[in-house]
Design an enzyme around this catalytic site. Structure first.
Site, PDB file in Angstrom:
ATOM      1  N   SER A 129      53.848  44.053  36.112  1.00 43.72           N
ATOM      2  CA  SER A 129      53.123  45.240  36.550  1.00 43.72           C
ATOM      3  C   SER A 129      53.402  45.591  38.004  1.00 43.72           C
ATOM      4  O   SER A 129      53.332  46.766  38.384  1.00 43.72           O
ATOM      5  CB  SER A 129      51.618  45.045  36.345  1.00 43.72           C
ATOM      6  OG  SER A 129      51.169  43.871  37.002  1.00 43.72           O
ATOM      7  N   ASP A 162      41.230  47.860  40.897  1.00 41.80           N
ATOM      8  CA  ASP A 162      41.009  46.668  40.068  1.00 41.80           C
ATOM      9  C   ASP A 162      40.977  45.380  40.883  1.00 41.80           C
ATOM     10  O   ASP A 162      40.735  44.306  40.343  1.00 41.80           O
ATOM     11  CB  ASP A 162      42.048  46.575  38.947  1.00 41.80           C
ATOM     12  CG  ASP A 162      43.468  46.325  39.456  1.00 41.80           C
ATOM     13  OD1 ASP A 162      43.668  46.049  40.658  1.00 41.80           O
ATOM     14  OD2 ASP A 162      44.398  46.409  38.626  1.00 41.80           O
ATOM     15  N   HIS A 198      45.930  44.462  41.557  1.00 41.16           N
ATOM     16  CA  HIS A 198      47.221  45.088  41.838  1.00 41.16           C
ATOM     17  C   HIS A 198      47.187  45.792  43.201  1.00 41.16           C
ATOM     18  O   HIS A 198      46.118  46.187  43.673  1.00 41.16           O
ATOM     19  CB  HIS A 198      47.554  46.120  40.754  1.00 41.16           C
ATOM     20  CG  HIS A 198      47.768  45.497  39.409  1.00 41.16           C
ATOM     21  ND1 HIS A 198      46.766  45.432  38.455  1.00 41.16           N
ATOM     22  CD2 HIS A 198      48.847  44.895  38.867  1.00 41.16           C
ATOM     23  CE1 HIS A 198      47.235  44.820  37.376  1.00 41.16           C
ATOM     24  NE2 HIS A 198      48.492  44.487  37.601  1.00 41.16           N
TER      25      HIS A 198
END
Length: 200
Positions: free
Chosen positions: A9, A168, A171
């Site tokens: 990611s 979040d 990240h």
């Protein structure tokens, strides 16, 4: 100059406010500003571990000039055995090298700076990250990659500034990706310059 971004990611850009802010996009602009003519292709998949790199590499068609490989965080969170993770990384680097790519690897970040890690466990988490990073570095360099040793410095910066994380709290935010790209750009530009000199 064909520029591939593979991995998880972080390579994909999860948490960035816009595609313009992702790691691949930022580094592509850095290459362009340095006089190169990059063509970006992002093959990274959010949630990928090192064991998933083989599938990403299989999607590569044609010759490759530069490849950025960012992986490791999910190997830790999903408890992939370090030896398997490192071997899978080394294999992916080797295959990309056979395709003609110069490969820059960004190994496991230091997850101890993530907000959900309790302070009492941060030293333990940092040590586990260090162990996997050492295995990754050995495997990647043995397969011909250049490894960017940026994790410790970036961890300090992220730990000191919550704004570098996205909503979040795991990240990077757009600002976080800007910081990572700034750390990686000199190494990527050096590799691109070497390729250009070699082709001249």
């Amino acid at each position: 100059m064909r520029f591939l971004v593979l991995g998880d990611s972080l390579a994909f850009g999860t948490g960035a406010a816009t595609p313009h802010d992702t790691l691949g996009a930022r580094l592509t602009r850095a290459l362009r500003q340095a006089g190169h003519d990059p063509e970006l292709q992002v093959l990274a998949v959010p949630g990928a571990t090192s064991l998933d790199l083989a599938a990403q590499v299989r999607r590569v068609t044609g010759p490759v000039d530069l490849a950025l490989l960012v992986v490791g965080a999910n190997d830790l969170t999903r408890q992939v055995p370090p030896a398997q993770a490192a071997a899978a990384l080394g294999h992916a680097v080797g295959v990309l090298g056979e395709r003609g790519a110069t490969v820059l690897v960004v190994p496991t970040p230091d997850l101890s700076s993530v907000a959900w890690v309790p302070p009492a466990f941060r030293a333990v988490v940092a040590g586990i990250c260090d162990q996997l990073r050492a295995r990754q570095t050995l495997a990647a360099e043995s397969a011909g990659a250049v490894v960017a040793p940026v994790a410790p410095e970036l961890s300090r910066r992220f730990a000191a500034d919550p704004a570098l994380f996205s909503a979040d709290r795991f990240h990077p935010s757009s600002a976080g990706y800007a910081l990572v790209a700034e750390a990686l750009a000199p190494r990527l530009l050096e590799l691109a310059g070497r390729r250009q000199e070699g082709a001249a």
